[in-house]
Enzyme design. Structure first.
Site, PDB file in Angstrom:
ATOM      1  N   VAL A  53       0.837  -1.205   0.000  1.00 52.04           N
ATOM      2  CA  VAL A  53       0.000   0.000   0.000  1.00 52.04           C
ATOM      3  C   VAL A  53       0.869   1.251   0.000  1.00 52.04           C
ATOM      4  O   VAL A  53       0.575   2.224  -0.708  1.00 52.04           O
ATOM      5  CB  VAL A  53      -1.002  -0.011   1.177  1.00 52.04           C
ATOM      6  CG1 VAL A  53      -1.829   1.268   1.196  1.00 52.04           C
ATOM      7  CG2 VAL A  53      -1.915  -1.232   1.085  1.00 52.04           C
ATOM      8  N   CYS A  54       1.960   1.238   0.754  1.00 47.84           N
ATOM      9  CA  CYS A  54       2.843   2.406   0.800  1.00 47.84           C
ATOM     10  C   CYS A  54       3.428   2.694  -0.580  1.00 47.84           C
ATOM     11  O   CYS A  54       3.515   3.855  -0.997  1.00 47.84           O
ATOM     12  CB  CYS A  54       3.974   2.190   1.804  1.00 47.84           C
ATOM     13  SG  CYS A  54       3.398   1.985   3.508  1.00 47.84           S
ATOM     14  N   THR A  55       3.817   1.658  -1.277  1.00 51.62           N
ATOM     15  CA  THR A  55       4.372   1.836  -2.617  1.00 51.62           C
ATOM     16  C   THR A  55       3.323   2.428  -3.557  1.00 51.62           C
ATOM     17  O   THR A  55       3.606   3.389  -4.283  1.00 51.62           O
ATOM     18  CB  THR A  55       4.902   0.494  -3.163  1.00 51.62           C
ATOM     19  OG1 THR A  55       5.934   0.028  -2.281  1.00 51.62           O
ATOM     20  CG2 THR A  55       5.452   0.645  -4.568  1.00 51.62           C
ATOM     21  N   LEU A  58       2.775   6.233  -2.529  1.00 49.63           N
ATOM     22  CA  LEU A  58       3.835   7.168  -2.883  1.00 49.63           C
ATOM     23  C   LEU A  58       4.049   7.241  -4.392  1.00 49.63           C
ATOM     24  O   LEU A  58       4.376   8.310  -4.914  1.00 49.63           O
ATOM     25  CB  LEU A  58       5.110   6.837  -2.130  1.00 49.63           C
ATOM     26  CG  LEU A  58       4.980   7.040  -0.611  1.00 49.63           C
ATOM     27  CD1 LEU A  58       6.269   6.701   0.102  1.00 49.63           C
ATOM     28  CD2 LEU A  58       4.533   8.440  -0.258  1.00 49.63           C
TER      29      LEU A  58
END
Length: 183
Positions: A53-55, A58
């Site tokens: 999810v972070c990838t 961002l």
């Protein structure tokens, strides 16, 4: 977990190490929030480099940098990983925003977003040019993130305000429908 800054209040200042990928160069420096006064700053706290999810989050923000720039806003990604990890993450995915290292989680604590198990909750704080919190979203579960369009709408709303406006934008509910100020 500490108390999260409230909409309409000045936010805690900080300085963190980080870096920005510019072309093939990862430029390292210290980032101080108060030095960005005069521009809107999007603080995008995320649990970890190279996680699914972070990838996605961002990469979405990085591919939309022109939108943020057109609104005279900066985006800073902040997570507990070190600057070396951020450099690898930025190079792997071509991330074009500053990635800051809050390795001791002091800033996450100051913003009230530390969480057992994951360390840091996924959260977005929109800081007006005057250093006042204008909008925030703190995820309870962290499985989703605020879209570029949502952030752009809120930033555009900030641009229409005068400094010291008494009517801030309401907080966005968390993943479970509650506002992000609980917990």
């Amino acid at each position: 977990m500490g108390s999260s800054p409230q909409v309409g209040q000045s936010v805690p200042d900080f300085t963190l190490p980080g870096g920005t990928l510019t072309g093939d160069t990862f430029e390292r420096s210290d980032y101080t929030l108060s030095a960005a006064r005069g521009r809107t700053v999007v603080l995008a706290f995320y649990p970890g480099d190279n996680t699914t999810v972070c990838t996605k989050q961002l990469c979405s923000y990085s591919s939309g940098m022109e939108t943020f720039t057109g609104l005279d806003a900066e985006v800073w990604g902040i997570s507990p990983q070190g600057v070396d990890s951020h450099e690898s993450f930025a190079r792997t995915y071509g991330l074009r925003m500053p990635l800051l290292a809050d390795t001791g989680r002091e800033i996450a604590r100051a913003y009230g977003i530390t969480a057992p198990g994951i360390g840091v909750r996924r959260a977005v704080f929109l800081i007006g040019p005057d250093g006042v919190l204008r909008w925030k979203h703190v995820a309870v579960l962290g499985a989703t993130f605020q879209s570029l369009d949502t952030l752009a709408e809120h930033i555009a709303g900030i641009k229409g305000r005068t400094v010291g406006s008494a009517s801030p934008t309401p907080e966005q509910p968390g993943d479970d429908g509650r506002t992000g100020t609980t917990g």
